[in-house]
Design an enzyme around this catalytic site. Structure first.
Site, short mmCIF file in Angstrom:
data_model
loop_
_atom_site.label_atom_id
_atom_site.label_comp_id
_atom_site.label_asym_id
_atom_site.label_seq_id
_atom_site.Cartn_x
_atom_site.Cartn_y
_atom_site.Cartn_z
N HIS A 194 97.67 125.29 -8.74
CA HIS A 194 98.04 125.87 -10.03
C HIS A 194 98.30 127.36 -9.90
O HIS A 194 99.12 127.93 -10.61
CB HIS A 194 96.99 125.55 -11.09
CG HIS A 194 97.12 124.16 -11.59
ND1 HIS A 194 96.30 123.15 -11.18
CD2 HIS A 194 98.03 123.60 -12.42
CE1 HIS A 194 96.70 122.03 -11.76
NE2 HIS A 194 97.74 122.28 -12.51
N GLU A 438 100.40 110.45 -13.04
CA GLU A 438 99.96 111.39 -11.99
C GLU A 438 99.03 110.75 -10.98
O GLU A 438 98.65 111.38 -10.00
CB GLU A 438 99.21 112.57 -12.60
CG GLU A 438 99.92 113.22 -13.75
CD GLU A 438 99.31 114.55 -14.12
OE1 GLU A 438 99.59 115.54 -13.44
OE2 GLU A 438 98.54 114.59 -15.10
N CYS A 509 108.03 116.27 -14.22
CA CYS A 509 107.74 117.67 -14.56
C CYS A 509 106.94 118.37 -13.46
O CYS A 509 106.52 119.50 -13.63
CB CYS A 509 107.03 117.77 -15.90
SG CYS A 509 105.42 116.98 -15.91
C1 PEP Z 1 101.79 117.66 -11.94
O1 PEP Z 1 100.67 117.30 -11.56
O2 PEP Z 1 102.83 117.42 -11.30
C2 PEP Z 1 101.93 118.43 -13.19
C3 PEP Z 1 103.11 118.71 -13.68
O3 PEP Z 1 100.79 118.88 -13.78
P1 PEP Z 1 99.97 120.12 -13.22
O4 PEP Z 1 100.76 120.73 -12.10
O5 PEP Z 1 99.75 121.06 -14.34
O6 PEP Z 1 98.71 119.47 -12.75
MG MG Z 2 99.03 117.41 -12.98
#
Ligand code: PEP
Ligand code: MG
Length: 578
Positions: A194, A438, A509
């Protein structure tokens, strides 16, 4: 002396500037002056924090002697105890508070920097290494002292500055959005951590996983950050500097040229329309979203509203943030994800719920956390629903794994709607609810979700992490983090096909959506919805405009029939050719 460091580029582009070194401790420290009358109070605050750490260390010592911890742990705690009680740390900051009228945190970090410099002069390598212990002890005291996290800002706003840190948490990086740095470097970090994602959203060249940059780079040295090539040049000579200035200029020109595509619809050569949406962390990201011609927000990582603050955002505050985005997008879709806290995104002050679990990525995070905190969840759902009156808002549930989580979340949404009805507060009763795919289990049992949800969004960052059992934030295993692993390609194909069969819209995403290396693969797999950091939008659009889907489908079908990595590589080259 000029030298080159290699790491992982998480945001491409070139930055040239002066190094500003920062320890994690100083990053969170507020700097302010205090009135003379408040000095005794400030000194008492400092003394109380030191006493608090003494107690912590005693507690740790007792629990270790009771357990079967290795003997060196005890010795390690003894070293920390000695450092903490040495007058250089326990007494000098009091004098600094009194003489400079500065707050306790600032006094302590000033003294820490003095001690670190002294350690740097020591010849003996073992003793020199003890400076890490000094920093750790100081961080313990700071944690107790900190009421409100401070901010890091360029020391000299007149010059281009590159931040050099050992590590930055996502909460630290989000603070940097407010201050302009030309680039940043960290010793730790993985490509889809992140921290890296937020770094990308800053739109500044950044390289992580440099291992020793914080130690090797000196304050104010000239640095070139080349995010695209994953490297940093320290003290470049004049010819190299000139060459990079030229490349920087060329990149800027290319960026300007791409701006012409802002209003061009994203349509492939064979006429297939593709939706290109943007991912955001905060409402202030909206400007960049609109600048790059996004046709919607595909992922609003709402949990960032919860970080870097005391207390929790109220319903009103959240509502204002969501409404600003909904109104700003003027009728275009805005997908707000319910908070995905836990794992690497912690929020202090949420009771025991955010305590460090042994495997935080497998623990109480995302939708699990929302359901474990019904009051927090209701507050957020009410705020999102209220914002739905002002635009095309959709709700996205993170990390769904089983039907119960989905059903319980849907009940919670109905509850929030009922409570708004009772108060006559307007909302969109047809608000769409979607889920993030996910975890591999969600792909394997897609129909569970397609039956009940209005749309799906694949989070490839976590899907890859959980499928390959590779911590996305750990650079020690980043070489194993492989979006082209045959299992990943097959899972993506299965998810996209499953959703199409059920007539449920699906998009990606995760970071794969904004990576040019995968645009055509995803198109060939049937994907027509991408959501990415806004800075990638126009380059991805350019790639879409020159793609021919039937050709890609044929190549991707061949790709799906192989699990040989060399063959996958050859086919990917063909997919990306032209
Ligand atoms: C992902 O896991 O691909 C996602 C878009 O969520 P995050 O990166 O915030 O965990
Ligand atoms: Mg994620």
């Amino acid at each position: 002396m000029s030298f080159v460091l290699h790491g992982i580029g998480v945001a491409s582009g070139i930055a040239i500037g002066r190094a500003q070194l920062i320890s994690h401790a100083t990053l969170e420290v507020a700097h302010y002056r205090i009135a003379a009358a408040r000095i005794p109070e400030e000194v008492a605050r400092f003394v109380a924090a030191v006493k608090g750490v003494q107690k912590e260390l005693e507690g740790l010592h007792t629990s270790m002697t009771r357990g079967d911890a290795p003997a060196e742990f005890g010795a390690f705690l003894d070293v920390h105890w000695l450092i903490l009680n040495d007058p250089t740390l326990a007494e000098v900051p009091k004098e600094i508070i009194a003489s400079q009228h500065c707050n306790a945190e600032w006094a302590l970090t000033q003294q820490m920097n003095v001690l670190i410099e002294q350690f740097d002069q020591i010849e003996d390598a073992y003793l020199r290494e003890r400076k890490a212990d000094v920093v750790q002890v100081v961080e313990r005291v700071l944690k107790l002292l900190l009421g409100k996290p401070g901010e890091v800002r360029p020391v000299n706003p007149e010059q281009k500055t590159i931040l050099v840190a050992y590590d930055l948490s996502p909460a630290d990086v989000i603070q940097l959005k407010r201050h302009h740095f030309a680039g940043f470097l960290t010793d730790l970090g993985g490509i889809t951590s992140h921290t890296a994602i937020v770094a990308r959203s800053l739109g500044i060249p950044s390289v992580v996983a440099l291992h020793d940059a914080r130690n090797l780079i000196r304050e104010n040295e000239t640095l070139i950050v080349d995010g695209g090539n994953h490297l940093v040049i320290v003290n470049p000579d004049r010819a190299v500097l000139q060459e990079y200035r030229l490349r920087q200029h060329e990149l800027e020109l290319e960026k300007q040229k791409l701006k012409r595509l802002k209003f061009t619809p994203a349509t492939t050569l064979d006429g297939q329309h593709v939706e290109l949406h943007a991912n955001i962390e905060l409402p202030q990201d909206l400007e960049e979203v609109l600048d790059n011609g996004a046709t919607g927000i595909g992922l609003f990582r709402s949990e960032f509203l919860f970080l870097n603050r005391q207390g929790l955002p109220s319903e009103e505050e959240q509502f204002e943030a969501y409404r600003a985005v909904a109104e700003g997008m003027a009728g275009l879709p805005v997908v707000i994800r319910s908070f995905d806290l836990g794992a690497d995104k912690h929020k202090d002050g949420l009771g025991g719920l955010t305590r460090m679990a042994q495997n935080p990525a497998l623990g109480l995070r995302a939708v699990r956390f929302c359901l474990a905190e019904p009051r927090l969840f209701q507050t957020q759902l009410r705020a999102i629903l209220r914002a739905s009156h002002y635009g095309k808002v959709k709700i996205l549930l993170p990390m769904l794994c089983n039907a119960q989580e989905m059903e319980q979340s849907l009940v919670a949404i109905e509850q929030a709607k009922d409570s708004l009805r009772e108060q006559n507060l307007p909302f969109d009763p047809e608000v769409e609810v979607g889920g993030m795919i996910e975890v591999p289990a969600a792909v394997m049992a897609m129909s569970m979700f397609t039956r009940r949800l209005d749309f799906l969004s694949i989070g490839t960052n976590d899907l890859i992490q959980y499928t390959l059992a590779v911590d996305r934030a750990d650079d020690a295993v980043s070489h194993l983090y492989d979006p082209l692993h045959p299992a990943i390609i097959k899972l993506l194909a299965q998810a996209i096909r499953g959703a199409h069969k059920a007539g449920v819209p699906i998009s990606v995403c995760g970071e794969m959506a904004g990576d040019l290396a995968f645009t055509r693969l995803l198109l060939g797999l049937g994907l027509r919805g991408f959501s990415m950091h806004p800075s990638h939008l126009l380059t991805v659009k350019q790639r879409v405009l020159t793609a021919n889907v039937p050709t890609l489908e044929e190549l991707v079908n061949r790709l799906l029939k192989t699990d040989d990595s060399l063959r996958i590589q050859v086919l990917m080259e063909k997919i990306n050719a032209g």
